[in-house]
Motif scaffolding. Structure first.
Motif, PDB file in Angstrom:
ATOM      1  N   THR A   3      39.058  34.632  25.894  1.00 22.06           N
ATOM      2  CA  THR A   3      39.054  35.833  24.931  1.00 22.06           C
ATOM      3  C   THR A   3      36.976  36.153  25.158  1.00 22.06           C
ATOM      4  O   THR A   3      36.066  35.415  25.167  1.00 22.06           O
ATOM      5  CB  THR A   3      38.725  35.386  23.591  1.00 22.06           C
ATOM      6  N   ILE A   4      36.546  37.035  25.149  1.00 27.08           N
ATOM      7  CA  ILE A   4      35.552  37.963  24.355  1.00 27.08           C
ATOM      8  C   ILE A   4      34.785  36.812  23.752  1.00 27.08           C
ATOM      9  O   ILE A   4      33.713  36.089  23.865  1.00 27.08           O
ATOM     10  CB  ILE A   4      35.784  38.720  24.413  1.00 27.08           C
ATOM     11  N   ALA A   5      35.432  36.891  22.610  1.00 30.07           N
ATOM     12  CA  ALA A   5      35.400  36.317  21.588  1.00 30.07           C
ATOM     13  C   ALA A   5      35.008  34.614  21.511  1.00 30.07           C
ATOM     14  O   ALA A   5      33.756  33.884  21.805  1.00 30.07           O
ATOM     15  CB  ALA A   5      36.441  35.898  20.192  1.00 30.07           C
ATOM     16  N   ASP A   6      36.280  34.231  22.763  1.00 32.37           N
ATOM     17  CA  ASP A   6      35.522  32.858  22.837  1.00 32.37           C
ATOM     18  C   ASP A   6      33.968  32.762  23.633  1.00 32.37           C
ATOM     19  O   ASP A   6      33.570  31.321  23.682  1.00 32.37           O
ATOM     20  CB  ASP A   6      36.635  31.765  23.213  1.00 32.37           C
ATOM     21  N   ASN A   7      33.878  33.561  24.788  1.00 28.83           N
ATOM     22  CA  ASN A   7      32.876  33.109  25.527  1.00 28.83           C
ATOM     23  C   ASN A   7      31.271  33.576  24.867  1.00 28.83           C
ATOM     24  O   ASN A   7      30.215  32.875  25.155  1.00 28.83           O
ATOM     25  CB  ASN A   7      32.676  34.496  27.042  1.00 28.83           C
ATOM     26  N   ILE A   8      31.465  34.265  23.109  1.00 17.06           N
ATOM     27  CA  ILE A   8      30.530  34.838  22.609  1.00 17.06           C
ATOM     28  C   ILE A   8      29.989  33.118  21.912  1.00 17.06           C
ATOM     29  O   ILE A   8      29.077  33.173  21.497  1.00 17.06           O
ATOM     30  CB  ILE A   8      30.289  35.962  22.016  1.00 17.06           C
ATOM     31  N   ALA A   9      31.290  32.488  21.529  1.00 15.30           N
ATOM     32  CA  ALA A   9      30.817  31.514  20.512  1.00 15.30           C
ATOM     33  C   ALA A   9      30.512  30.763  21.060  1.00 15.30           C
ATOM     34  O   ALA A   9      30.577  29.254  20.656  1.00 15.30           O
ATOM     35  CB  ALA A   9      32.616  31.200  19.840  1.00 15.30           C
ATOM     36  N   TYR A  10      30.723  30.697  22.882  1.00 16.47           N
ATOM     37  CA  TYR A  10      30.191  29.346  23.988  1.00 16.47           C
ATOM     38  C   TYR A  10      29.424  28.864  23.575  1.00 16.47           C
ATOM     39  O   TYR A  10      28.145  27.856  23.911  1.00 16.47           O
ATOM     40  CB  TYR A  10      30.475  29.802  25.175  1.00 16.47           C
ATOM     41  N   GLY A  11      28.333  30.079  23.164  1.00 15.60           N
ATOM     42  CA  GLY A  11      26.974  29.926  23.049  1.00 15.60           C
ATOM     43  C   GLY A  11      26.650  28.755  21.666  1.00 15.60           C
ATOM     44  O   GLY A  11      25.135  28.311  22.107  1.00 15.60           O
ATOM     45  N   ARG A  12      26.638  28.327  20.704  1.00 16.83           N
ATOM     46  CA  ARG A  12      26.776  27.667  20.018  1.00 16.83           C
ATOM     47  C   ARG A  12      27.840  26.838  18.937  1.00 16.83           C
ATOM     48  O   ARG A  12      28.752  27.738  18.893  1.00 16.83           O
ATOM     49  CB  ARG A  12      26.056  28.104  18.929  1.00 16.83           C
ATOM     50  N   GLU A  13      28.092  25.598  18.700  1.00 19.05           N
ATOM     51  CA  GLU A  13      29.270  25.049  18.314  1.00 19.05           C
ATOM     52  C   GLU A  13      29.022  25.685  16.880  1.00 19.05           C
ATOM     53  O   GLU A  13      28.290  25.822  16.018  1.00 19.05           O
ATOM     54  CB  GLU A  13      29.002  23.745  18.633  1.00 19.05           C
ATOM     55  N   GLY A  14      30.517  25.484  16.155  1.00 17.89           N
ATOM     56  CA  GLY A  14      30.959  25.961  14.975  1.00 17.89           C
ATOM     57  C   GLY A  14      30.359  27.203  14.629  1.00 17.89           C
ATOM     58  O   GLY A  14      30.205  27.829  13.358  1.00 17.89           O
ATOM     59  N   VAL A  15      30.002  28.426  15.665  1.00 21.79           N
ATOM     60  CA  VAL A  15      29.587  29.788  15.070  1.00 21.79           C
ATOM     61  C   VAL A  15      30.954  30.480  14.681  1.00 21.79           C
ATOM     62  O   VAL A  15      32.135  29.856  15.044  1.00 21.79           O
ATOM     63  CB  VAL A  15      29.491  30.467  16.210  1.00 21.79           C
ATOM     64  N   THR A  16      30.652  31.169  13.648  1.00 15.68           N
ATOM     65  CA  THR A  16      31.782  32.218  12.619  1.00 15.68           C
ATOM     66  C   THR A  16      31.612  33.531  13.691  1.00 15.68           C
ATOM     67  O   THR A  16      30.853  33.683  14.189  1.00 15.68           O
ATOM     68  CB  THR A  16      31.218  32.125  11.138  1.00 15.68           C
TER      69      THR A  16
END
Length: 518
Positions: free
Chosen positions: A429-442
């Protein structure tokens, strides 16, 4: 066996389970060796003596043995299969972990499809051997040795005749085995080339179709498949010859034993039950030996595959962790500072053509520095030296005043976010790809980063919003949308050092202005 020894070493942490499986194997195989004795007793004491009681005893005894042996066989097969699958899973993990640690130069000189082919094809070969055939081989070894001992117990003269088969069979095993191992390695190399061709063609399918090169790619793929087919046929011929020699040797021995044993029964020097038991033991030995011969051929293939996989595991990356790393200064944790001091670099594949020569730049915290120059001037190469994708040939790259080669790779790269000219997104998903930049991101941080990257509005325009699937490498999104998602991925990391490698090249002027402002 030396090559396979490293593979079997993966089972050491599970020695207790291996010991239980071995005990079950020994007991189960031992029960199998008791059946010919039961047949001999039934023929000599029951059939020839006309005793129904003896036949009842033999029948009930065999029934009990069958039930117990079937339970032990299930336990042995499951335990050994578990161990084999565990070893294969560990092998996959070790190979993949090793590949993840390799430097950029390694991947520049190898095709991804070939590496994927090794991880899939070679492991599949090992999986077949270790996962199930290893258990069968151990059982056959026990039955072979036990059967040979009992052959001498029954009749030493006939047993010596039986043993005449083993020396020529052993020689053929060694000669054929070496050839099979070498040819197996060639076949796996061919399959690796085939996998690489498929991945390249399908990964660039729009380019292939745009230039009308479907027929060319089909012909090239067909050629690699045919080469693999021819090599596989050669391997099949050798394996078939190998098996036919082993089978012929076994049947000749059985025929001679039946002939001479029959003469001994006719002369009264051997009982019918003993001859029957001897023939059954001969069958046990022949089946075990034939299975081991086939297993030896499989082990030769597995040895070649194991050698290739451990070659990947043993690779030492050019970019390595320092023996004693320097902790990051507190000043760097709050603000990044980068300096290049008389840096020179040339790619190993183009050693005669330096890309950078005596470059010195200071980038102070809180500033933006643009590198401008023609294509091939070394702009991307210079930025790749900061996270140590490459190491300088001469000079020093410093972050916070510390040579990057003295910093732990994780500490160094944790400070940096990169947006390449051609951003790569992961299927998800788009959210998964953005959150890939840092662990534990909300989710709130993901949406904030998307707003800063001017991506929030187009994401909400999708029916599934942030849960929209982007497809492999982000093919469901336009070039500009992919870039904005990649920029959001870098922003959400909140880096001390941000590297933009023509990161807005696919954006329109208005989107580029908004992203630059963010």
């Amino acid at each position: 066996m030396r090559r396979l020894g490293r593979l079997f070493a993966l089972l050491r942490p599970h020695w207790a389970r291996f010991a239980l499986g071995t005990v079950a194997l020994l007991v189960s195989a031992g029960m199998g060796l008791a059946y010919p004795q039961a047949v001999r007793f039934a023929i000599d004491q029951g059939v020839r003596g006309g005793s129904r009681e003896v036949m009842h005893q033999v029948g009930v005894g065999l029934l009990v043995l069958f039930v117990v042996q079937s339970g032990l066989t299930w336990f042995r097969h499951y335990t050994m299969s578990w161990l084999g699958e565990r070893a294969v899973a560990d092998m996959r993990r070790k190979v993949f972990d090793s590949l993840l640690l390799q430097d950029a130069t390694f991947f520049h000189s190898r095709r991804t499809g070939e590496l994927v082919g090794r991880l899939a094809g070679d492991v599949a070969i090992i999986e077949g051997v270790v996962g199930s055939e290893l258990s069968m081989a151990m059982r056959n070894v026990v039955q072979l040795l036990g059967g040979l001992v009992l052959l001498f117990v029954e009749n030493a003269k006939l047993a010596m005749i039986m043993l005449t088969v083993i020396p020529p069979l052993t020689i053929s095993v060694m000669l054929f085995g070496r050839r099979i191992r070498a040819m197996s390695r060639v076949v796996q190399d061919r399959l690796g080339e085939t996998n690489a061709r498929v991945q390249e063609s399908l990964g660039a399918i729009t380019t292939v179709q745009a230039f009308g090169r479907e027929a060319h790619e089909s012909h090239a793929y067909r050629e690699t498949v045919e080469h693999a087919f021819v090599d596989s046929l050669s391997l099949a011929r050798w394996r078939a010859s190998f098996m036919s020699v082993a089978t012929l040797s076994g049947y000749l021995a059985i025929g001679v034993i039946l002939w001479l044993g029959g003469l001994m029964v006719a002369d009264g020097t051997l009982s019918p039950g003993s001859l029957t038991a001897f023939m059954l033991y001969t069958g046990v030995v022949a089946v075990a030996l034939g299975s081991l011969v086939g297993m030896w051929a499989a082990l030769q293939r597995a040895a070649g595959a194991t050698e290739r996989l451990f070659a990947l595991i043993d690779l030492v990356p050019l970019i390595r962790e320092p023996a004693q790393h320097v902790p990051l200064p507190d000043s760097v944790l709050s603000r990044g500072a980068v300096s290049f001091e008389h840096v020179s670099y040339r790619y190993p594949t183009r050693a005669d053509h330096p890309v950078l020569r005596d470059v010195s730049i200071d980038v102070t915290p809180g500033t933006s520095v643009a590198l401008v120059g023609p294509s091939g001037a070394g702009k991307s190469t210079l930025t790749a030296l900061v996270p140590r994708f490459y190491d300088v040939d001469e000079g020093v790259v410093r972050v916070g005043g510390v040579d990057v080669r003295q910093l732990a790779l994780h500490d160094l790269r944790d400070l940096i976010a990169i947006v390449p000219q051609e951003p790569v997104l992961f299927s998800g998903t788009i959210a998964d790809n953005i959150a890939y930049g840092r662990e534990g991101v909300t989710r709130a941080q993901v949406e904030t980063a998307a707003k800063d990257a001017n991506a929030h509005d187009f994401i909400l325009a999708f029916p599934d919003g942030y849960e929209t699937l982007v497809g492999e490498r982000g093919v469901q999104l336009s070039g500009g949308q992919r870039q904005r998602v990649a920029i959001a991925r870098a922003i959400v990391k909140d880096p001390r050092i941000l590297i933009l490698d023509e990161a807005t090249s696919s954006l329109d002027a208005e989107s580029e202005r908004l992203v630059q402002a963010a």
